[in-house]
Write an enzyme that holds these catalytic residues in place. Sequence first.
Site, PDB file in Angstrom:
ATOM      1  N   ASP A  71     -29.110  34.830  64.448  1.00 62.17           N
ATOM      2  CA  ASP A  71     -29.647  33.863  65.404  1.00 62.17           C
ATOM      3  C   ASP A  71     -30.638  32.952  64.691  1.00 62.17           C
ATOM      4  O   ASP A  71     -31.439  33.406  63.873  1.00 62.17           O
ATOM      5  CB  ASP A  71     -30.340  34.598  66.567  1.00 62.17           C
ATOM      6  CG  ASP A  71     -30.615  33.678  67.751  1.00 62.17           C
ATOM      7  OD1 ASP A  71     -29.969  33.854  68.795  1.00 62.17           O
ATOM      8  OD2 ASP A  71     -31.467  32.772  67.616  1.00 62.17           O
ATOM      9  N   ILE A  72     -30.602  31.665  65.041  1.00 60.64           N
ATOM     10  CA  ILE A  72     -31.454  30.683  64.367  1.00 60.64           C
ATOM     11  C   ILE A  72     -32.932  30.839  64.764  1.00 60.64           C
ATOM     12  O   ILE A  72     -33.819  30.408  64.026  1.00 60.64           O
ATOM     13  CB  ILE A  72     -30.928  29.258  64.677  1.00 60.64           C
ATOM     14  CG1 ILE A  72     -31.346  28.273  63.598  1.00 60.64           C
ATOM     15  CG2 ILE A  72     -31.369  28.779  66.049  1.00 60.64           C
ATOM     16  CD1 ILE A  72     -30.597  26.942  63.676  1.00 60.64           C
TER      17      ILE A  72
ATOM     18  N   ASN B 213     -26.430  36.800  78.071  1.00 60.08           N
ATOM     19  CA  ASN B 213     -26.777  35.963  79.217  1.00 60.08           C
ATOM     20  C   ASN B 213     -25.511  35.271  79.714  1.00 60.08           C
ATOM     21  O   ASN B 213     -24.799  34.642  78.922  1.00 60.08           O
ATOM     22  CB  ASN B 213     -27.824  34.924  78.799  1.00 60.08           C
ATOM     23  CG  ASN B 213     -29.126  35.584  78.384  1.00 60.08           C
ATOM     24  OD1 ASN B 213     -29.627  36.449  79.090  1.00 60.08           O
ATOM     25  ND2 ASN B 213     -29.670  35.194  77.248  1.00 60.08           N
TER      26      ASN B 213
ATOM     27  N   HIS C  74     -21.414  35.226  73.941  1.00 61.84           N
ATOM     28  CA  HIS C  74     -22.047  35.840  72.772  1.00 61.84           C
ATOM     29  C   HIS C  74     -22.877  37.025  73.211  1.00 61.84           C
ATOM     30  O   HIS C  74     -23.440  37.046  74.297  1.00 61.84           O
ATOM     31  CB  HIS C  74     -22.918  34.841  72.015  1.00 61.84           C
ATOM     32  CG  HIS C  74     -23.907  34.101  72.864  1.00 61.84           C
ATOM     33  ND1 HIS C  74     -23.546  33.054  73.668  1.00 61.84           N
ATOM     34  CD2 HIS C  74     -25.242  34.265  73.039  1.00 61.84           C
ATOM     35  CE1 HIS C  74     -24.605  32.587  74.299  1.00 61.84           C
ATOM     36  NE2 HIS C  74     -25.657  33.320  73.949  1.00 61.84           N
ATOM     37  N   MET C  75     -22.937  38.004  72.322  1.00 59.30           N
ATOM     38  CA  MET C  75     -23.790  39.172  72.527  1.00 59.30           C
ATOM     39  C   MET C  75     -24.911  39.116  71.500  1.00 59.30           C
ATOM     40  O   MET C  75     -24.655  38.944  70.312  1.00 59.30           O
ATOM     41  CB  MET C  75     -22.981  40.453  72.328  1.00 59.30           C
ATOM     42  CG  MET C  75     -23.715  41.716  72.722  1.00 59.30           C
ATOM     43  SD  MET C  75     -23.853  41.900  74.522  1.00 59.30           S
ATOM     44  CE  MET C  75     -22.224  42.579  74.894  1.00 59.30           C
ATOM     45  N   HIS C  76     -26.152  39.232  71.992  1.00 59.51           N
ATOM     46  CA  HIS C  76     -27.287  39.341  71.088  1.00 59.51           C
ATOM     47  C   HIS C  76     -27.430  40.813  70.700  1.00 59.51           C
ATOM     48  O   HIS C  76     -27.451  41.682  71.579  1.00 59.51           O
ATOM     49  CB  HIS C  76     -28.582  38.935  71.790  1.00 59.51           C
ATOM     50  CG  HIS C  76     -28.631  37.515  72.288  1.00 59.51           C
ATOM     51  ND1 HIS C  76     -29.356  36.531  71.660  1.00 59.51           N
ATOM     52  CD2 HIS C  76     -28.057  36.918  73.368  1.00 59.51           C
ATOM     53  CE1 HIS C  76     -29.236  35.393  72.329  1.00 59.51           C
ATOM     54  NE2 HIS C  76     -28.457  35.601  73.376  1.00 59.51           N
TER      55      HIS C  76
HETATM   56  P1  AMP Z   1     -28.372  32.249  75.142  1.00 58.82           P
HETATM   57  O1  AMP Z   1     -29.622  31.787  75.819  1.00 58.82           O
HETATM   58  O2  AMP Z   1     -28.059  33.684  75.444  1.00 58.82           O
HETATM   59  O3  AMP Z   1     -27.216  31.299  75.400  1.00 58.82           O
HETATM   60  O4  AMP Z   1     -28.695  32.241  73.591  1.00 58.82           O
HETATM   61  C1  AMP Z   1     -28.316  31.243  72.690  1.00 58.82           C
HETATM   62  C2  AMP Z   1     -28.861  31.646  71.351  1.00 58.82           C
HETATM   63  O5  AMP Z   1     -28.232  30.837  70.367  1.00 58.82           O
HETATM   64  C3  AMP Z   1     -30.372  31.456  71.191  1.00 58.82           C
HETATM   65  O6  AMP Z   1     -30.963  32.717  70.866  1.00 58.82           O
HETATM   66  C4  AMP Z   1     -30.490  30.441  70.027  1.00 58.82           C
HETATM   67  O7  AMP Z   1     -31.588  30.730  69.169  1.00 58.82           O
HETATM   68  C5  AMP Z   1     -29.156  30.635  69.321  1.00 58.82           C
HETATM   69  N1  AMP Z   1     -28.677  29.479  68.568  1.00 58.82           N
HETATM   70  C6  AMP Z   1     -28.582  28.200  68.980  1.00 58.82           C
HETATM   71  N2  AMP Z   1     -28.062  27.430  68.019  1.00 58.82           N
HETATM   72  C7  AMP Z   1     -27.807  28.245  66.964  1.00 58.82           C
HETATM   73  C8  AMP Z   1     -27.264  28.059  65.669  1.00 58.82           C
HETATM   74  N3  AMP Z   1     -26.866  26.850  65.232  1.00 58.82           N
HETATM   75  N4  AMP Z   1     -27.147  29.117  64.848  1.00 58.82           N
HETATM   76  C9  AMP Z   1     -27.555  30.342  65.262  1.00 58.82           C
HETATM   77  N5  AMP Z   1     -28.069  30.594  66.478  1.00 58.82           N
HETATM   78  C10 AMP Z   1     -28.196  29.563  67.313  1.00 58.82           C
END
Ligand code: AMP
Length: 121
Positions: free
Chosen positions: A33-34, A91, A104-106
């Site tokens: 994650d960024i 989410n 996506h799964m965190h």
């Molecule tokens: P969500 O709120 O569950 O949709 O989470 C989206 C996640 O994507 C967040 O934790 C961001 O930090 C992550 N994110 C957004 N853009 C990127 C990217 N280019 N590379 C890696 N993670 C990202």
Amino acid sequence: MSYDPSNIFARILRGEIPCKKVFESEHVLAFHDIGPKAPHHILVIPKGAYVSAQDFGEKASAAETQEFFQAIAKISADIGIAAGGYRLISNAGENANQEVPHFHMHILGGAPLGPMICRPA
Ligand code: AMP
């Protein structure tokens, strides 16, 4: 909600923007994650065009679903957080503040993570 192919994870899958990859298989990609919220914060995504966990649960094949959860277990073991424990978060939709409309799964781990969630005011 229909799938929007311009979302940022679709662009990562097409190789249009980079990611810090940690795992890839036929149906799954995982990367850092960024904006990490824990010492280890990995995003696991299917390569298929699914908007959310709801969409994935309704439409994904058995092979995609199996590979997705096997990837989570393998990544967690490989990066050394399986024994200490970790948290999975996905989410889905507006009430969950889903930011990127590609399922996506965190995976969060590497330290005690505290209570699961705070009830909104
Ligand atoms: P969500 O709120 O569950 O949709 O989470 C989206 C996640 O994507 C967040 O934790 C961001 O930090 C992550 N994110 C957004 N853009 C990127 C990217 N280019 N590379 C890696 N993670 C990202």
